[in-house]
Design an enzyme around this catalytic site. Structure first.
Site, PDB file in Angstrom:
ATOM      1  N   HIS A 101       0.858  -1.190   0.000  1.00  0.00           N
ATOM      2  CA  HIS A 101       0.000   0.000   0.000  1.00  0.00           C
ATOM      3  C   HIS A 101       0.880   1.220   0.000  1.00  0.00           C
ATOM      4  CE1 HIS A 101       0.540  -1.715   4.029  1.00  0.00           C
ATOM      5  NE2 HIS A 101       0.692  -0.463   4.459  1.00  0.00           N
ATOM      6  N   HIS A 103       1.077   4.904   1.073  1.00  0.00           N
ATOM      7  CA  HIS A 103       0.473   5.943   1.909  1.00  0.00           C
ATOM      8  C   HIS A 103       0.585   7.269   1.154  1.00  0.00           C
ATOM      9  CE1 HIS A 103       0.550   3.690   5.867  1.00  0.00           C
ATOM     10  NE2 HIS A 103       1.517   3.031   5.249  1.00  0.00           N
TER      11      HIS A 103
HETATM   12  P1  DGP Z   1       1.681  -0.017   7.347  1.00  0.00           P
HETATM   13  O1  DGP Z   1       1.972   0.175   8.818  1.00  0.00           O
HETATM   14  O2  DGP Z   1       2.611   0.756   6.419  1.00  0.00           O
HETATM   15  O3  DGP Z   1       1.566  -1.476   7.000  1.00  0.00           O
HETATM   16  O4  DGP Z   1       0.246   0.644   7.135  1.00  0.00           O
HETATM   17  C1  DGP Z   1      -0.951  -0.049   7.345  1.00  0.00           C
HETATM   18  C2  DGP Z   1      -2.023   0.990   7.474  1.00  0.00           C
HETATM   19  O5  DGP Z   1      -3.274   0.369   7.287  1.00  0.00           O
HETATM   20  C3  DGP Z   1      -2.077   1.682   8.823  1.00  0.00           C
HETATM   21  O6  DGP Z   1      -1.735   3.067   8.661  1.00  0.00           O
HETATM   22  C4  DGP Z   1      -3.493   1.503   9.304  1.00  0.00           C
HETATM   23  C5  DGP Z   1      -4.229   1.034   8.080  1.00  0.00           C
HETATM   24  N1  DGP Z   1      -5.266   0.089   8.332  1.00  0.00           N
HETATM   25  C6  DGP Z   1      -5.149  -1.075   9.017  1.00  0.00           C
HETATM   26  N2  DGP Z   1      -6.326  -1.716   9.049  1.00  0.00           N
HETATM   27  C7  DGP Z   1      -7.211  -0.944   8.353  1.00  0.00           C
HETATM   28  C8  DGP Z   1      -8.592  -1.070   8.041  1.00  0.00           C
HETATM   29  O7  DGP Z   1      -9.267  -2.046   8.389  1.00  0.00           O
HETATM   30  N3  DGP Z   1      -9.159  -0.060   7.330  1.00  0.00           N
HETATM   31  C9  DGP Z   1      -8.438   1.032   6.919  1.00  0.00           C
HETATM   32  N4  DGP Z   1      -9.101   1.972   6.241  1.00  0.00           N
HETATM   33  N5  DGP Z   1      -7.139   1.182   7.198  1.00  0.00           N
HETATM   34  C10 DGP Z   1      -6.530   0.217   7.895  1.00  0.00           C
END
Ligand code: DGP
Length: 115
Positions: A101, A103
């Site tokens: 992903h 950001h």
């Molecule tokens: P990373 O730490 O780079 O793997 O980022 C993962 C991100 O995903 C973190 O910033 C929070 C987000 N995240 C985790 N679970 C969910 C979810 O269920 N929904 C959404 N919208 N974001 C999520």
């Protein structure tokens, strides 16, 4: 699709999320724990666990993640002031969801180096 992957479930519509951007190969939605006024995650529909798992045939979708990020930044009104794109790879860099992903963070001043 990986059946135990949170972001694959979001792509499949099994977890309801509002997409701020979608195409045939990419979707984007707001981070559940925003670290800036705008914090959007751009993900490929295809399951790719980490940057280390990106294959040559994924190059088009990886590039498309950035064109999506650019369009999202413009739509969010952060393109001119500036924004940051980050993709963490593995635990040591802070990756917590193992489906790549990008950001997209903006709407506040950014510092360097990141923590
Ligand atoms: P990373 O730490 O780079 O793997 O980022 C993962 C991100 O995903 C973190 O910033 C929070 C987000 N995240 C985790 N679970 C969910 C979810 O269920 N929904 C959404 N919208 N974001 C999520």
């Amino acid at each position: 699709m990986s059946s135990d992957c949170l972001f694959c479930k979001i792509v499949a519509g099994e977890i309801p999320v509002e997409f701020v951007y979608e195409s045939d190969t990419v979707v984007a939605f707001r981070d559940i724990s925003p670290q800036a006024p705008t914090h959007v995650l751009v993900i490929p529909r295809k399951h790719i666990a980490t940057i280390n798992d990106i294959a040559p045939e994924d190059e088009a979708v990886i590039g498309h993640m950035y064109t999506a990020a650019k369009e999202i930044a413009a739509a969010e009104g952060i393109a001119e002031d500036g924004y940051r794109t980050v993709m963490n790879c593995n635990e040591g860099a802070g990756q917590s969801v193992f489906h790549i992903h990008l950001h997209v963070l903006g709407g506040r001043p950014m510092t360097w180096p990141p923590g």
